[in-house]
Design a protein around this motif. Structure first.
Motif, PDB file in Angstrom:
ATOM      1  N   ALA A 118      -3.998  14.752   8.053  1.00  0.00           N
ATOM      2  CA  ALA A 118      -5.641  15.701   7.580  1.00  0.00           C
ATOM      3  C   ALA A 118      -5.767  14.959   6.773  1.00  0.00           C
ATOM      4  O   ALA A 118      -7.457  13.287   6.952  1.00  0.00           O
ATOM      5  CB  ALA A 118      -6.612  16.277   7.424  1.00  0.00           C
ATOM      6  N   PHE A 119      -5.708  14.273   5.164  1.00  0.00           N
ATOM      7  CA  PHE A 119      -5.806  13.542   4.264  1.00  0.00           C
ATOM      8  C   PHE A 119      -6.134  11.623   4.860  1.00  0.00           C
ATOM      9  O   PHE A 119      -6.692  11.171   4.984  1.00  0.00           O
ATOM     10  CB  PHE A 119      -5.024  13.349   2.993  1.00  0.00           C
ATOM     11  CG  PHE A 119      -5.062  12.093   2.007  1.00  0.00           C
ATOM     12  CD1 PHE A 119      -6.419  12.015   1.410  1.00  0.00           C
ATOM     13  CD2 PHE A 119      -4.140  11.128   1.887  1.00  0.00           C
ATOM     14  CE1 PHE A 119      -6.662  11.033   0.186  1.00  0.00           C
ATOM     15  CE2 PHE A 119      -4.371  10.368   1.071  1.00  0.00           C
ATOM     16  CZ  PHE A 119      -5.407  10.010   0.242  1.00  0.00           C
ATOM     17  N   GLU A 121      -5.372  10.630   8.561  1.00  0.00           N
ATOM     18  CA  GLU A 121      -6.683  10.477   9.209  1.00  0.00           C
ATOM     19  C   GLU A 121      -7.903  10.451   8.068  1.00  0.00           C
ATOM     20  O   GLU A 121      -8.853   9.255   8.487  1.00  0.00           O
ATOM     21  CB  GLU A 121      -6.887  11.307  10.065  1.00  0.00           C
ATOM     22  CG  GLU A 121      -7.844  11.997  11.269  1.00  0.00           C
ATOM     23  CD  GLU A 121      -7.707  12.449  11.853  1.00  0.00           C
ATOM     24  OE1 GLU A 121      -8.634  13.593  12.656  1.00  0.00           O
ATOM     25  OE2 GLU A 121      -6.714  13.524  12.439  1.00  0.00           O
ATOM     26  N   GLU A 122      -8.139  11.049   7.666  1.00  0.00           N
ATOM     27  CA  GLU A 122      -9.811  11.267   6.569  1.00  0.00           C
ATOM     28  C   GLU A 122     -10.094   9.372   6.140  1.00  0.00           C
ATOM     29  O   GLU A 122     -10.824   8.956   5.929  1.00  0.00           O
ATOM     30  CB  GLU A 122      -9.952  12.137   5.408  1.00  0.00           C
ATOM     31  CG  GLU A 122     -11.062  12.093   4.879  1.00  0.00           C
ATOM     32  CD  GLU A 122     -11.250  12.730   4.218  1.00  0.00           C
ATOM     33  OE1 GLU A 122     -12.108  12.684   3.484  1.00  0.00           O
ATOM     34  OE2 GLU A 122     -10.938  13.981   4.613  1.00  0.00           O
ATOM     35  N   ARG A 123      -8.750   9.183   5.382  1.00  0.00           N
ATOM     36  CA  ARG A 123      -8.464   7.944   4.498  1.00  0.00           C
ATOM     37  C   ARG A 123      -8.733   7.116   5.683  1.00  0.00           C
ATOM     38  O   ARG A 123      -9.397   5.537   5.303  1.00  0.00           O
ATOM     39  CB  ARG A 123      -7.484   8.012   4.075  1.00  0.00           C
ATOM     40  CG  ARG A 123      -6.879   6.264   3.079  1.00  0.00           C
ATOM     41  CD  ARG A 123      -6.005   6.449   2.692  1.00  0.00           C
ATOM     42  NE  ARG A 123      -5.834   5.529   1.820  1.00  0.00           N
ATOM     43  CZ  ARG A 123      -4.472   5.379   1.908  1.00  0.00           C
ATOM     44  NH1 ARG A 123      -3.494   5.358   2.590  1.00  0.00           N
ATOM     45  NH2 ARG A 123      -4.124   3.623   0.878  1.00  0.00           N
ATOM     46  N   ARG A 125     -10.166   7.135   8.843  1.00  0.00           N
ATOM     47  CA  ARG A 125     -11.784   6.728   9.016  1.00  0.00           C
ATOM     48  C   ARG A 125     -12.885   6.128   8.040  1.00  0.00           C
ATOM     49  O   ARG A 125     -13.212   4.860   8.460  1.00  0.00           O
ATOM     50  CB  ARG A 125     -12.371   8.090   9.564  1.00  0.00           C
ATOM     51  CG  ARG A 125     -11.951   8.477  10.830  1.00  0.00           C
ATOM     52  CD  ARG A 125     -12.384   9.636  11.070  1.00  0.00           C
ATOM     53  NE  ARG A 125     -11.328  11.091  10.611  1.00  0.00           N
ATOM     54  CZ  ARG A 125     -12.131  12.109  10.194  1.00  0.00           C
ATOM     55  NH1 ARG A 125     -13.155  11.753   9.765  1.00  0.00           N
ATOM     56  NH2 ARG A 125     -11.532  13.289   9.636  1.00  0.00           N
ATOM     57  N   THR A 126     -12.766   6.875   6.825  1.00  0.00           N
ATOM     58  CA  THR A 126     -13.474   6.204   5.328  1.00  0.00           C
ATOM     59  C   THR A 126     -13.182   4.251   5.537  1.00  0.00           C
ATOM     60  O   THR A 126     -13.430   3.900   5.217  1.00  0.00           O
ATOM     61  CB  THR A 126     -13.404   6.680   4.577  1.00  0.00           C
ATOM     62  OG1 THR A 126     -12.046   6.643   3.858  1.00  0.00           O
ATOM     63  CG2 THR A 126     -13.430   8.194   4.241  1.00  0.00           C
ATOM     64  N   ARG A 129     -14.718   2.649   8.578  1.00  0.00           N
ATOM     65  CA  ARG A 129     -16.147   2.858   8.358  1.00  0.00           C
ATOM     66  C   ARG A 129     -16.628   1.174   7.704  1.00  0.00           C
ATOM     67  O   ARG A 129     -17.743   0.597   8.153  1.00  0.00           O
ATOM     68  CB  ARG A 129     -17.050   3.945   8.149  1.00  0.00           C
ATOM     69  CG  ARG A 129     -17.610   4.436   8.440  1.00  0.00           C
ATOM     70  CD  ARG A 129     -18.213   6.317   8.179  1.00  0.00           C
ATOM     71  NE  ARG A 129     -17.760   7.159   8.667  1.00  0.00           N
ATOM     72  CZ  ARG A 129     -16.984   8.409   7.625  1.00  0.00           C
ATOM     73  NH1 ARG A 129     -16.994   8.794   6.779  1.00  0.00           N
ATOM     74  NH2 ARG A 129     -16.498   9.131   9.096  1.00  0.00           N
TER      75      ARG A 129
END
Length: 136
Positions: A118-119, A121-123, A125-126, A129
């Protein structure tokens, strides 16, 4: 004059204290040692020496399991069939405990992997962006 039962109780308090500390494990021994150092430093030093001499300081088995195994070894019922049953039951319980600890370890590893994924994947995505914002 002190009654005989009271005298026997006075002489056996170190063994009872040792059994009480063994039931609670290594943290209880360390707490007793620290309190011994606080109250009167030679007592703490004596406890430290005893813990090292008896291998309570460095062994992983200090605690309820080792106390139970010592109790089993010292107290035979006199009935061979019952003693065999008791030994088999204790062995089976130890195997179940090891299997359960292994199961818990696998659960922890799965949770850690899920959190890490999850970390990441979030990383990602950021990280993607700002590049999209810079193009616009």
């Amino acid at each position: 004059m002190i009654p005989a039962t009271a005298r026997a109780g006075i002489g056996s308090w170190p063994a009872r204290a040792e059994a009480w500390l063994d039931e609670r494990g290594r943290p209880a021994w360390i707490a007793a040692m620290v309190l011994g150092f606080i109250a009167f430093w030679p007592v703490g030093l004596a406890l430290l020496a005893y813990m090292i001499w008896s291998k309570r300081m460095f062994s992983r088995s200090c605690g309820a399991r080792s106390a139970m195994s010592r109790h089993v070894a010292w107290n035979s019922s006199g009935n061979a069939a019952f003693d065999a049953y008791k030994a088999d039951t204790l062995r089976r319980l130890e195997e179940e405990q090891i299997a359960f600890e292994s199961f818990l370890q696998r659960l922890r590893e799965a949770k850690d992997k899920q959190e890490f994924d999850a970390f990441m994947e979030e990383r990602s995505r950021t990280a993607s962006r700002p590049a999209a914002d810079a193009d616009a």
